[in-house]
Motif scaffolding. Structure first.
Motif, PDB file in Angstrom:
ATOM      1  N   LYS A  53     -11.624  -0.825   3.001  1.00  0.00           N
ATOM      2  CA  LYS A  53     -12.192  -2.052   1.968  1.00  0.00           C
ATOM      3  C   LYS A  53     -13.087  -1.427   1.200  1.00  0.00           C
ATOM      4  N   ALA A  54     -14.093  -0.815   1.443  1.00  0.00           N
ATOM      5  CA  ALA A  54     -15.391  -0.300   0.969  1.00  0.00           C
ATOM      6  C   ALA A  54     -14.853   0.795   0.003  1.00  0.00           C
ATOM      7  N   LYS A  55     -14.075   1.692   0.620  1.00  0.00           N
ATOM      8  CA  LYS A  55     -13.840   2.909  -0.510  1.00  0.00           C
ATOM      9  C   LYS A  55     -12.658   2.793  -1.202  1.00  0.00           C
ATOM     10  N   SER A 115      -8.899   7.232  -4.210  1.00  0.00           N
ATOM     11  CA  SER A 115      -9.224   6.743  -2.956  1.00  0.00           C
ATOM     12  C   SER A 115      -8.138   6.135  -1.955  1.00  0.00           C
ATOM     13  N   LEU A 116      -7.324   5.405  -2.659  1.00  0.00           N
ATOM     14  CA  LEU A 116      -6.177   4.898  -1.676  1.00  0.00           C
ATOM     15  C   LEU A 116      -5.331   6.121  -0.888  1.00  0.00           C
ATOM     16  N   LYS A 117      -5.054   7.132  -1.776  1.00  0.00           N
ATOM     17  CA  LYS A 117      -4.512   8.341  -1.022  1.00  0.00           C
ATOM     18  C   LYS A 117      -5.350   8.851  -0.130  1.00  0.00           C
ATOM     19  N   ALA A 118      -6.487   8.887  -0.195  1.00  0.00           N
ATOM     20  CA  ALA A 118      -7.504   9.547   0.775  1.00  0.00           C
ATOM     21  C   ALA A 118      -7.680   8.593   2.112  1.00  0.00           C
ATOM     22  N   ASN A 119      -7.474   7.404   1.705  1.00  0.00           N
ATOM     23  CA  ASN A 119      -7.801   6.435   3.007  1.00  0.00           C
ATOM     24  C   ASN A 119      -6.310   5.822   3.592  1.00  0.00           C
ATOM     25  N   PHE A 120      -5.394   5.671   2.859  1.00  0.00           N
ATOM     26  CA  PHE A 120      -4.228   5.283   3.462  1.00  0.00           C
ATOM     27  C   PHE A 120      -3.621   5.826   4.766  1.00  0.00           C
ATOM     28  N   PRO A 121      -3.749   7.025   4.903  1.00  0.00           N
ATOM     29  CA  PRO A 121      -3.177   7.695   6.155  1.00  0.00           C
ATOM     30  C   PRO A 121      -3.611   7.099   7.320  1.00  0.00           C
ATOM     31  N   LEU A 127       0.910  -1.054  -0.097  1.00  0.00           N
ATOM     32  CA  LEU A 127       0.084  -0.074  -0.015  1.00  0.00           C
ATOM     33  C   LEU A 127       0.951   1.248   0.093  1.00  0.00           C
ATOM     34  N   SER A 128       1.961   1.359   0.866  1.00  0.00           N
ATOM     35  CA  SER A 128       2.567   2.416   1.103  1.00  0.00           C
ATOM     36  C   SER A 128       3.385   2.864  -0.378  1.00  0.00           C
ATOM     37  N   PRO A 129       3.889   1.999  -1.117  1.00  0.00           N
ATOM     38  CA  PRO A 129       4.533   2.164  -2.130  1.00  0.00           C
ATOM     39  C   PRO A 129       3.708   2.666  -3.388  1.00  0.00           C
ATOM     40  N   MET A 130       2.586   2.271  -3.313  1.00  0.00           N
ATOM     41  CA  MET A 130       1.401   2.690  -4.274  1.00  0.00           C
ATOM     42  C   MET A 130       1.174   4.097  -3.919  1.00  0.00           C
ATOM     43  N   PHE A 131       0.761   4.440  -2.675  1.00  0.00           N
ATOM     44  CA  PHE A 131       0.384   5.432  -2.037  1.00  0.00           C
ATOM     45  C   PHE A 131       1.403   6.688  -2.500  1.00  0.00           C
TER      46      PHE A 131
END
Length: 148
Positions: A116-118, A124-130, A42-46
């Motif tokens: 998982k839902a978002k 959306s990864l950038k919005a939820n990963f933190p 996740l972090s490398p994609m973010f």
């Protein structure tokens, strides 16, 4: 008779120690898997270091969700005083502040369920990963000790 009692007691204590080590090993394996999925997927994609891959995101979130479901039972009282191998160990606060630990676990589980839902694309990864990183790190600061 006394000899039999001593032998049985030794076997029971040994089995208890073995079960405690098994529980700790399972917890450590789950945390390592979390680290691989958060830090290696996740972090490398973010950060834009790897291209976005929905299948990899889904697999990472599924593993994190599985761990979140298991966390409440992952540190039974039987492992409280176990001698642990590895670089990290649980702090005594897991048992002395059970309500706090349970709340931290519930918060982590909620963030993972929401993610998982978002998470359906890079935005959306950038919005939820933190939030995922915050929950994971916050629990570590309070309930994990680095050895050495």
């Amino acid at each position: 008779m006394m000899r039999t009692v001593v032998v049985v007691a030794t076997l029971v204590l040994g089995a208890g120690a073995g079960m405690a080590q098994d529980a700790v090993k399972a917890a450590q394996d789950a945390m390592k898997a979390n680290g691989k999925n958060i830090g290696g997927v996740l972090s490398p994609m973010f950060k834009g270091e790897k291209p976005y891959d929905q299948a990899a995101v889904d697999a990472a979130l599924a593993q994190l969700n599985d761990t979140a479901k298991k966390l409440p039972a992952m540190f039974p009282a039987s492992v409280k005083d176990a001698k642990l191998e590895g670089d990290f160990s649980p702090t005594p606060k897991i048992w002395s502040d059970k309500a706090g630990y349970d709340a931290a676990v519930a918060s982590f589980a909620k963030v993972i369920t929401e993610a998982k839902a978002k998470i359906k694309d890079l935005d959306s990864l950038k919005a939820n990963f933190p939030a995922i990183g915050k929950e994971c790190g916050g629990c570590h600061e309070t309930y994990r000790l680095k050895k050495g």
